[in-house]
Design a protein around this motif. Structure first.
Motif, short mmCIF file in Angstrom:
data_model
loop_
_atom_site.label_atom_id
_atom_site.label_comp_id
_atom_site.label_asym_id
_atom_site.label_seq_id
_atom_site.Cartn_x
_atom_site.Cartn_y
_atom_site.Cartn_z
N SER A 215 0.82 -1.21 0.00
CA SER A 215 0.00 0.00 0.00
C SER A 215 0.86 1.26 0.00
O SER A 215 0.54 2.24 -0.68
N ALA A 216 1.95 1.23 0.77
CA ALA A 216 2.84 2.40 0.82
C ALA A 216 3.48 2.66 -0.53
O ALA A 216 3.60 3.81 -0.97
N LEU A 217 3.87 1.60 -1.22
CA LEU A 217 4.47 1.76 -2.55
C LEU A 217 3.44 2.24 -3.57
O LEU A 217 3.75 3.06 -4.45
N VAL A 218 2.21 1.75 -3.45
CA VAL A 218 1.14 2.21 -4.33
C VAL A 218 0.90 3.70 -4.13
O VAL A 218 0.70 4.45 -5.09
N GLU A 219 0.94 4.14 -2.88
CA GLU A 219 0.73 5.56 -2.57
C GLU A 219 1.79 6.43 -3.23
O GLU A 219 1.53 7.58 -3.60
N LEU A 220 2.99 5.88 -3.39
CA LEU A 220 4.07 6.63 -4.04
C LEU A 220 4.04 6.50 -5.56
O LEU A 220 4.91 7.02 -6.25
N ASN A 221 3.03 5.79 -6.07
CA ASN A 221 2.86 5.63 -7.53
C ASN A 221 4.06 4.96 -8.19
O ASN A 221 4.48 5.35 -9.30
N ILE A 222 4.60 3.95 -7.53
CA ILE A 222 5.68 3.18 -8.14
C ILE A 222 5.11 2.43 -9.33
O ILE A 222 4.09 1.76 -9.24
N GLY A 223 5.77 2.52 -10.45
CA GLY A 223 5.20 2.00 -11.69
C GLY A 223 5.11 0.50 -11.78
O GLY A 223 4.24 -0.04 -12.48
N GLU A 224 6.01 -0.22 -11.10
CA GLU A 224 6.06 -1.68 -11.22
C GLU A 224 6.33 -2.27 -9.83
O GLU A 224 7.46 -2.23 -9.35
N ILE A 225 5.29 -2.78 -9.19
CA ILE A 225 5.41 -3.32 -7.84
C ILE A 225 5.27 -4.83 -7.88
O ILE A 225 4.25 -5.37 -8.32
N TRP A 226 6.33 -5.51 -7.44
CA TRP A 226 6.33 -6.97 -7.32
C TRP A 226 6.18 -7.31 -5.85
O TRP A 226 6.78 -6.65 -4.99
N ALA A 227 5.41 -8.34 -5.54
CA ALA A 227 5.20 -8.70 -4.13
C ALA A 227 5.15 -10.21 -3.97
O ALA A 227 4.59 -10.93 -4.79
N LYS A 228 5.74 -10.68 -2.88
CA LYS A 228 5.76 -12.11 -2.56
C LYS A 228 4.52 -12.47 -1.76
O LYS A 228 4.12 -11.76 -0.84
N ALA A 229 3.88 -13.58 -2.11
CA ALA A 229 2.70 -14.07 -1.41
C ALA A 229 2.94 -15.47 -0.87
O ALA A 229 3.79 -16.20 -1.39
N VAL A 230 2.20 -15.84 0.16
CA VAL A 230 2.36 -17.17 0.74
C VAL A 230 1.28 -18.15 0.27
O VAL A 230 1.33 -19.33 0.58
N GLY A 231 0.30 -17.66 -0.48
CA GLY A 231 -0.75 -18.55 -0.97
C GLY A 231 -1.72 -17.80 -1.86
O GLY A 231 -1.61 -16.58 -2.04
N PRO A 232 -2.70 -18.50 -2.42
CA PRO A 232 -3.64 -17.89 -3.37
C PRO A 232 -4.44 -16.72 -2.81
O PRO A 232 -4.64 -15.71 -3.49
N ALA A 233 -4.93 -16.84 -1.57
CA ALA A 233 -5.72 -15.76 -0.98
C ALA A 233 -4.87 -14.51 -0.79
O ALA A 233 -5.31 -13.39 -1.08
N HIS A 234 -3.66 -14.70 -0.32
CA HIS A 234 -2.73 -13.60 -0.15
C HIS A 234 -2.42 -12.96 -1.50
O HIS A 234 -2.38 -11.73 -1.63
N GLU A 235 -2.23 -13.78 -2.51
CA GLU A 235 -1.95 -13.28 -3.84
C GLU A 235 -3.10 -12.42 -4.37
O GLU A 235 -2.88 -11.33 -4.91
N ARG A 236 -4.34 -12.89 -4.19
CA ARG A 236 -5.50 -12.12 -4.66
C ARG A 236 -5.57 -10.77 -3.97
O ARG A 236 -5.85 -9.75 -4.60
N LEU A 237 -5.31 -10.76 -2.67
CA LEU A 237 -5.37 -9.51 -1.91
C LEU A 237 -4.32 -8.51 -2.41
O LEU A 237 -4.62 -7.34 -2.64
N LEU A 238 -3.09 -8.98 -2.59
CA LEU A 238 -2.03 -8.08 -3.03
C LEU A 238 -2.33 -7.48 -4.40
O LEU A 238 -2.04 -6.31 -4.66
N ARG A 239 -2.92 -8.28 -5.26
CA ARG A 239 -3.29 -7.76 -6.59
C ARG A 239 -4.40 -6.72 -6.47
O ARG A 239 -4.39 -5.70 -7.18
N ARG A 240 -5.34 -6.95 -5.57
CA ARG A 240 -6.46 -6.03 -5.41
C ARG A 240 -6.01 -4.68 -4.87
O ARG A 240 -6.61 -3.64 -5.19
#
Length: 219
Positions: free
Chosen positions: A87-112
């Motif tokens: 969320s902090a990186l999104v607030e800074l309008n970083i153009g390409e944010i990659w994030a590590k997830a521990v499972g499908p639900a976590h992955e869906r949340l990070l994408r949202r």
């Protein structure tokens, strides 16, 4: 702008390996971790290390992160911290944010909440990720860490109060991720966010903590 450099947040085994692989490929890295020893271990040619709380957008601005085009969040086991970092990186309008997830639900949340690319240890390795870098939410969603993501109407007793003054994490152990105002879209919560009567909030926390918050006497 550091368009060809990468911000790596979280310098555990994966983040440290990724940092090393990127610098070997000639990519400069800003490496951030709250642990001084982890930041020290990541030092090397092409690496600028910072000991800082990357969940705070103001801290990231001071570090110059807003001038970077790409960032990777490798912290995943603490879901709330993972969400706050993205969320902090999104607030800074970083153009390409990659994030590590521990499972499908976590992955869906990070994408949202705004991550552009989400990877899991089972699908990606630090080596492959280094190569790649070089070259409306559901009503309730359980996570793999006994955490729940849910939407609620803004509590009447919390209206008109700035987010830091609510002390939601200190009092209830929950994190307010985003707010949807009447006839609007979900936007990321910030220190200046104030709740209105018709707002819908997106919160994250352990199931029992969310239940305690929704069942409190003043709700």
């Amino acid at each position: 702008m550091n368009r060809d450099a990468v911000v790596v947040v979280g310098l555990g085994r994966f983040g440290g390996s990724l940092t090393t692989r990127l610098t070997r490929r000639g990519v400069k890295v800003l490496a951030i971790d709250t642990r001084r020893e982890a930041a020290h271990a990541a030092k090397g040619p092409g690496v600028t290390c910072a000991v800082a709380d990357a969940t705070d957008p103001a801290v990231l601005r001071k570090l110059g992160v807003a001038g970077y085009r790409r960032a990777v969040v490798t912290t995943a086991t603490d879901l709330q911290t993972s969400v706050l970092l993205v969320s902090a990186l999104v607030e800074l309008n970083i153009g390409e944010i990659w994030a590590k997830a521990v499972g499908p639900a976590h992955e869906r949340l990070l994408r949202r909440i705004g991550a552009h690319q989400v990877f899991t240890p089972a699908r990606e390795t630090g080596v492959r990720l280094a190569h790649l870098l070089d070259g409306q939410p559901p009503d309730r969603m359980p996570s793999d860490e006994n955490l729940t993501i849910t939407t609620l109407r803004a509590p009447l007793d919390r209206l008109g109060v700035a987010l830091p003054a609510l002390h939601l994490r200190d009092r209830y152990g929950i994190t307010l991720i985003a707010v949807k105002h009447e006839d609007g879209q979900f936007t990321h919560a910030s220190p200046t966010t104030e709740l209105s009567a018709d707002d819908v909030i997106l919160i994250c926390g352990h199931t029992e903590q969310i239940n305690a918050f929704t069942q409190r006497p003043d709700s």
